[in-house]
Design a protein around this motif. Structure first.
Motif, short mmCIF file in Angstrom:
data_model
loop_
_atom_site.label_atom_id
_atom_site.label_comp_id
_atom_site.label_asym_id
_atom_site.label_seq_id
_atom_site.Cartn_x
_atom_site.Cartn_y
_atom_site.Cartn_z
N ARG A 71 -25.33 14.55 43.76
CA ARG A 71 -24.79 15.25 42.60
C ARG A 71 -25.17 14.52 41.32
N MET A 72 -25.28 15.29 40.25
CA MET A 72 -25.54 14.71 38.94
C MET A 72 -24.88 15.61 37.90
N TRP A 73 -24.83 15.12 36.68
CA TRP A 73 -24.34 15.92 35.57
C TRP A 73 -25.50 16.49 34.78
N MET A 74 -25.35 17.72 34.32
CA MET A 74 -26.24 18.29 33.31
C MET A 74 -25.34 18.56 32.11
N VAL A 75 -25.61 17.89 31.00
CA VAL A 75 -24.78 17.99 29.81
C VAL A 75 -25.53 18.77 28.74
N VAL A 76 -24.88 19.85 28.26
CA VAL A 76 -25.44 20.69 27.21
C VAL A 76 -24.40 20.76 26.11
N GLY A 77 -24.65 20.07 25.01
CA GLY A 77 -23.64 20.03 23.94
C GLY A 77 -22.37 19.38 24.47
N GLU A 78 -21.27 20.11 24.39
CA GLU A 78 -19.98 19.62 24.87
C GLU A 78 -19.69 20.02 26.31
N ARG A 79 -20.57 20.81 26.92
CA ARG A 79 -20.34 21.30 28.29
C ARG A 79 -21.03 20.42 29.30
N ARG A 80 -20.33 20.16 30.40
CA ARG A 80 -20.90 19.41 31.53
C ARG A 80 -20.91 20.32 32.75
N PHE A 81 -22.03 20.30 33.44
CA PHE A 81 -22.20 21.09 34.67
C PHE A 81 -22.57 20.15 35.80
N VAL A 82 -21.94 20.31 36.95
CA VAL A 82 -22.31 19.55 38.13
C VAL A 82 -23.55 20.21 38.73
N VAL A 83 -24.56 19.40 39.02
CA VAL A 83 -25.77 19.90 39.67
C VAL A 83 -25.84 19.24 41.06
N ILE A 84 -26.06 20.06 42.07
CA ILE A 84 -26.28 19.58 43.42
C ILE A 84 -27.79 19.46 43.61
N LEU A 85 -28.25 18.24 43.79
CA LEU A 85 -29.69 18.01 43.96
C LEU A 85 -30.17 18.47 45.32
N SER A 86 -31.37 18.98 45.38
CA SER A 86 -31.98 19.39 46.64
C SER A 86 -32.29 18.16 47.48
N ASP A 87 -32.06 18.27 48.78
CA ASP A 87 -32.35 17.17 49.70
C ASP A 87 -33.80 17.29 50.16
N ASN A 88 -34.71 17.09 49.22
CA ASN A 88 -36.14 17.12 49.50
C ASN A 88 -36.81 16.08 48.60
N VAL A 89 -38.09 15.87 48.76
CA VAL A 89 -38.76 14.81 48.00
C VAL A 89 -38.73 15.07 46.49
N THR A 90 -38.73 16.32 46.07
CA THR A 90 -38.67 16.63 44.65
C THR A 90 -37.30 16.26 44.08
#
Length: 185
Positions: A71-90
């Protein structure tokens, strides 16, 4: 162990759905929703203390992301979104370049994109359907955040997906925007 009973109706078999089976099914659905919320909450709790389903490419079992790395955060302005990273080499390679801040340009009224400084491993495939919240790699250096669903003839490598994209289009706006990608610790 759950046993599925079949009832015969009009010569065909149908799953029997007793009241207890419907309750169990609803309970399992609720449990799945609760687990999703807890996962997102754990990410947020770790992030606050620090003050601040993709597998297209084959990956060796030992290279899998640990839960705290998925998991990681994607922050856009004042908004934070949780991003689930793909379990692959990319997805793994993207996780290694965090934290990252990108000025992302608008394109086609459905995506924001920016070129990365260095190429990532790419295993592109035709997506056919792009979803709101998809985080994809075009070529080996262009990171794309999609904020509208549509069909596409193009090929991308999966990086991850915004867990709950509600409000993503509004946060990204109609023009270019600065986006931060942060580790969720």
């Amino acid at each position: 162990m759950i046993t599925l009973k079949l009832a015969v109706r009009n010569g065909t078999q149908h799953p029997a759905t007793s009241m207890s089976e419907r309750r169990l099914s609803g309970g399992l659905h609720g449990l799945g929703l609760l687990l999703c919320l807890l996962t997102s909450g754990a990410c947020e709790a770790r992030q606050q203390s620090a003050s601040v389903p993709f597998a297209l490419a084959p990956v060796a079992a030992s290279a899998s992301l640990r839960p705290e790395e998925s998991r990681m955060w994607m922050v856009v302005g004042e908004r934070r979104f949780v991003v689930i990273l793909s379990d692959n080499v990319t997805g793994h390679a993207f996780a290694k370049i965090l934290p990252l801040t990108l000025d992302m340009a608008e394109l086609n009224g459905n995506e924001k994109h920016a070129d990365l400084q260095n190429a990532l491993p790419a295993y592109a495939s035709r997506m056919e359907m792009i979803s709101n919240g998809d985080l994809l790699l075009y070529g080996s250096k262009t990171l794309v955040v999609f904020y509208k669903a549509f069909t596409s003839p193009y090929s991308y490598s999966n990086v991850g997906r915004v867990a709950n994209p509600d409000g993503l289009a509004h946060a990204l706006g109609e023009h270019g925007v600065r986006v931060q990608f942060l580790k969720c610790k």
